[in-house]
Design an enzyme around this catalytic site. Sequence first.
Site, PDB file in Angstrom:
ATOM      1  N   LYS A  13       0.833  -1.217   0.000  1.00 38.40           N
ATOM      2  CA  LYS A  13       0.000   0.000   0.000  1.00 38.40           C
ATOM      3  C   LYS A  13       0.861   1.258   0.000  1.00 38.40           C
ATOM      4  CE  LYS A  13      -2.169  -1.067   3.865  1.00 38.40           C
ATOM      5  NZ  LYS A  13      -1.431  -2.331   4.142  1.00 38.40           N
ATOM      6  N   ARG A  88      -9.286   0.876   9.282  1.00 34.15           N
ATOM      7  CA  ARG A  88      -8.848  -0.498   9.562  1.00 34.15           C
ATOM      8  C   ARG A  88      -9.896  -1.271  10.338  1.00 34.15           C
ATOM      9  NH1 ARG A  88      -3.001   0.491   9.244  1.00 34.15           N
ATOM     10  NH2 ARG A  88      -1.866  -1.454   9.341  1.00 34.15           N
ATOM     11  N   ARG A 127      11.435  -5.679   4.660  1.00 37.49           N
ATOM     12  CA  ARG A 127      11.118  -4.247   4.461  1.00 37.49           C
ATOM     13  C   ARG A 127      12.088  -3.359   5.224  1.00 37.49           C
ATOM     14  NH1 ARG A 127       5.158  -2.037   5.331  1.00 37.49           N
ATOM     15  NH2 ARG A 127       5.270  -3.156   7.292  1.00 37.49           N
ATOM     16  N   ARG A 160      11.716  -1.476  10.657  1.00 37.98           N
ATOM     17  CA  ARG A 160      10.705  -1.140  11.656  1.00 37.98           C
ATOM     18  C   ARG A 160      10.716  -2.161  12.780  1.00 37.98           C
ATOM     19  NH1 ARG A 160       5.179   0.096   8.443  1.00 37.98           N
ATOM     20  NH2 ARG A 160       4.381  -1.101  10.194  1.00 37.98           N
ATOM     21  N   ARG A 171      -0.104  -9.226  13.495  1.00 41.02           N
ATOM     22  CA  ARG A 171      -0.743  -8.171  12.689  1.00 41.02           C
ATOM     23  C   ARG A 171      -1.609  -8.766  11.595  1.00 41.02           C
ATOM     24  NH1 ARG A 171       4.462  -5.116  11.256  1.00 41.02           N
ATOM     25  NH2 ARG A 171       3.182  -3.823   9.912  1.00 41.02           N
TER      26      ARG A 171
HETATM   27  P1  ADP Z   1       1.518  -1.656   7.573  1.00 34.90           P
HETATM   28  O1  ADP Z   1       2.136  -0.756   6.534  1.00 34.90           O
HETATM   29  O2  ADP Z   1       2.389  -2.791   7.906  1.00 34.90           O
HETATM   30  O3  ADP Z   1       0.129  -2.053   7.247  1.00 34.90           O
HETATM   31  P2  ADP Z   1       1.064   0.732   9.125  1.00 34.90           P
HETATM   32  O4  ADP Z   1       2.260   1.585   8.970  1.00 34.90           O
HETATM   33  O5  ADP Z   1      -0.124   1.064   8.300  1.00 34.90           O
HETATM   34  O6  ADP Z   1       1.484  -0.781   8.892  1.00 34.90           O
HETATM   35  O7  ADP Z   1       0.624   0.676  10.642  1.00 34.90           O
HETATM   36  C1  ADP Z   1       1.547   0.397  11.656  1.00 34.90           C
HETATM   37  C2  ADP Z   1       0.843   0.331  12.996  1.00 34.90           C
HETATM   38  O8  ADP Z   1       0.208   1.600  13.276  1.00 34.90           O
HETATM   39  C3  ADP Z   1      -0.292  -0.687  13.095  1.00 34.90           C
HETATM   40  O9  ADP Z   1       0.177  -1.982  13.420  1.00 34.90           O
HETATM   41  C4  ADP Z   1      -1.125  -0.077  14.230  1.00 34.90           C
HETATM   42  O10 ADP Z   1      -0.506  -0.296  15.484  1.00 34.90           O
HETATM   43  C5  ADP Z   1      -1.037   1.417  13.941  1.00 34.90           C
HETATM   44  N1  ADP Z   1      -2.114   1.879  13.035  1.00 34.90           N
HETATM   45  C6  ADP Z   1      -1.960   2.367  11.789  1.00 34.90           C
HETATM   46  N2  ADP Z   1      -3.153   2.687  11.247  1.00 34.90           N
HETATM   47  C7  ADP Z   1      -4.093   2.384  12.180  1.00 34.90           C
HETATM   48  C8  ADP Z   1      -5.513   2.463  12.215  1.00 34.90           C
HETATM   49  N3  ADP Z   1      -6.224   2.915  11.171  1.00 34.90           N
HETATM   50  N4  ADP Z   1      -6.144   2.060  13.354  1.00 34.90           N
HETATM   51  C9  ADP Z   1      -5.451   1.611  14.403  1.00 34.90           C
HETATM   52  N5  ADP Z   1      -4.118   1.484  14.428  1.00 34.90           N
HETATM   53  C10 ADP Z   1      -3.420   1.865  13.331  1.00 34.90           C
HETATM   54  P1  ADP Z   2       2.158  -1.819   3.227  1.00 37.46           P
HETATM   55  O1  ADP Z   2       2.166  -0.317   3.216  1.00 37.46           O
HETATM   56  O2  ADP Z   2       0.938  -2.398   2.575  1.00 37.46           O
HETATM   57  O3  ADP Z   2       2.411  -2.400   4.576  1.00 37.46           O
HETATM   58  P2  ADP Z   2       4.735  -1.605   1.793  1.00 37.46           P
HETATM   59  O4  ADP Z   2       4.425  -0.712   0.635  1.00 37.46           O
HETATM   60  O5  ADP Z   2       5.507  -1.047   2.907  1.00 37.46           O
HETATM   61  O6  ADP Z   2       3.360  -2.318   2.307  1.00 37.46           O
HETATM   62  O7  ADP Z   2       5.460  -2.891   1.195  1.00 37.46           O
HETATM   63  C1  ADP Z   2       5.898  -3.943   2.062  1.00 37.46           C
HETATM   64  C2  ADP Z   2       7.255  -4.458   1.585  1.00 37.46           C
HETATM   65  O8  ADP Z   2       7.106  -5.125   0.331  1.00 37.46           O
HETATM   66  C3  ADP Z   2       8.276  -3.352   1.350  1.00 37.46           C
HETATM   67  O9  ADP Z   2       9.542  -3.857   1.702  1.00 37.46           O
HETATM   68  C4  ADP Z   2       8.193  -3.094  -0.161  1.00 37.46           C
HETATM   69  O10 ADP Z   2       9.421  -2.603  -0.687  1.00 37.46           O
HETATM   70  C5  ADP Z   2       7.874  -4.483  -0.687  1.00 37.46           C
HETATM   71  N1  ADP Z   2       7.030  -4.463  -1.895  1.00 37.46           N
HETATM   72  C6  ADP Z   2       6.032  -3.610  -2.209  1.00 37.46           C
HETATM   73  N2  ADP Z   2       5.484  -3.933  -3.404  1.00 37.46           N
HETATM   74  C7  ADP Z   2       6.144  -5.030  -3.841  1.00 37.46           C
HETATM   75  C8  ADP Z   2       6.045  -5.857  -5.017  1.00 37.46           C
HETATM   76  N3  ADP Z   2       5.130  -5.616  -5.965  1.00 37.46           N
HETATM   77  N4  ADP Z   2       6.887  -6.910  -5.110  1.00 37.46           N
HETATM   78  C9  ADP Z   2       7.804  -7.170  -4.143  1.00 37.46           C
HETATM   79  N5  ADP Z   2       7.950  -6.435  -3.027  1.00 37.46           N
HETATM   80  C10 ADP Z   2       7.133  -5.376  -2.871  1.00 37.46           C
END
Ligand code: ADP
Ligand code: ADP
Length: 222
Positions: A13, A88, A127, A160, A171
């Site tokens: 995302k 979420r 990541r 992270r 998660r």
């Molecule tokens: P990811 O990219 O792995 O989906 P995020 O960066 O979006 O993770 O979120 C990291 C953490 O921040 C989540 O595990 C949660 O603890 C918190 N968080 C982010 N967005 C929300 C939300 N909409 N509601 C509740 N907690 C959130």
């Molecule tokens: P989210 O915001 O949904 O948690 P991220 O954009 O941070 O996800 O992506 C999670 C991990 O996967 C990062 O290390 C990113 O560089 C990698 N990634 C994202 N898109 C792809 C893809 N199409 N193929 C392989 N790795 C990817």
Amino acid sequence: MKIVLLGPPGAGKGTQAKFISEKYSIPHISTGDIFRKNIAEKTQLGLKAKSYLDAGKLVPDEVTIDIVKDRLGNEDCKNGFLLDGFPRTVTQAEALDLFLDNKDQKIDTTLLIDVPKESILERMTGRRVCSSCGASYHVKFNPTKVNGKCDICGGDVVQRKDDTEVTVKDRLNIYDEQTQPLIGYYKKQNKLSTINGTGDINEVFKRVKISLEAYLDDNNKN
Ligand code: ADP
Ligand code: ADP
Ligand code: ZN
């Protein structure tokens, strides 16, 4: 355009959000980035949110919803925005709809980035993120040009704290229980577009563009 990005943690995302935000000139709003920035700066919000992020649990709805409402009130969101990581929970989605409805606005479309569970663990444990601008990298799939430095802003690129195997599994369970129901929520509103999130990052973005262009075409016709 007002867009919501849906999908499990690690689906890509944040990666796609950077491209979409640039191409369609709308701000990228990531609740995760907002929390991490506040934790780094040790603000009151940061202190409240830290234990939840460390444990991979969701920050309570009341706290999260207020932050997003506040952010969406900014001038730069007038012509649209891209929400990444929010909503979420169904409660968050309902609060968002109500907030927009009160301003005669609505979400245009939601993009669900669909990636099989097997790929997610590898994406998340590999990541690396920029501690300054939040850009996402991957040791294997999307490495930085200079080791440990962000391609975009030169900031330090780190792992992270919540991207360990144990926390990632928690998660993913939370996603299944609390976030997955949003797929049905937006489907019912006819706003769900599923994007195949496998394959090269640029290939995924091509699919995203096709979906958004189709939406724009349909709406210009109406
Ligand atoms: P990811 O990219 O792995 O989906 P995020 O960066 O979006 O993770 O979120 C990291 C953490 O921040 C989540 O595990 C949660 O603890 C918190 N968080 C982010 N967005 C929300 C939300 N909409 N509601 C509740 N907690 C959130
Ligand atoms: P989210 O915001 O949904 O948690 P991220 O954009 O941070 O996800 O992506 C999670 C991990 O996967 C990062 O290390 C990113 O560089 C990698 N990634 C994202 N898109 C792809 C893809 N199409 N193929 C392989 N790795 C990817
Ligand atoms: Zn950066």
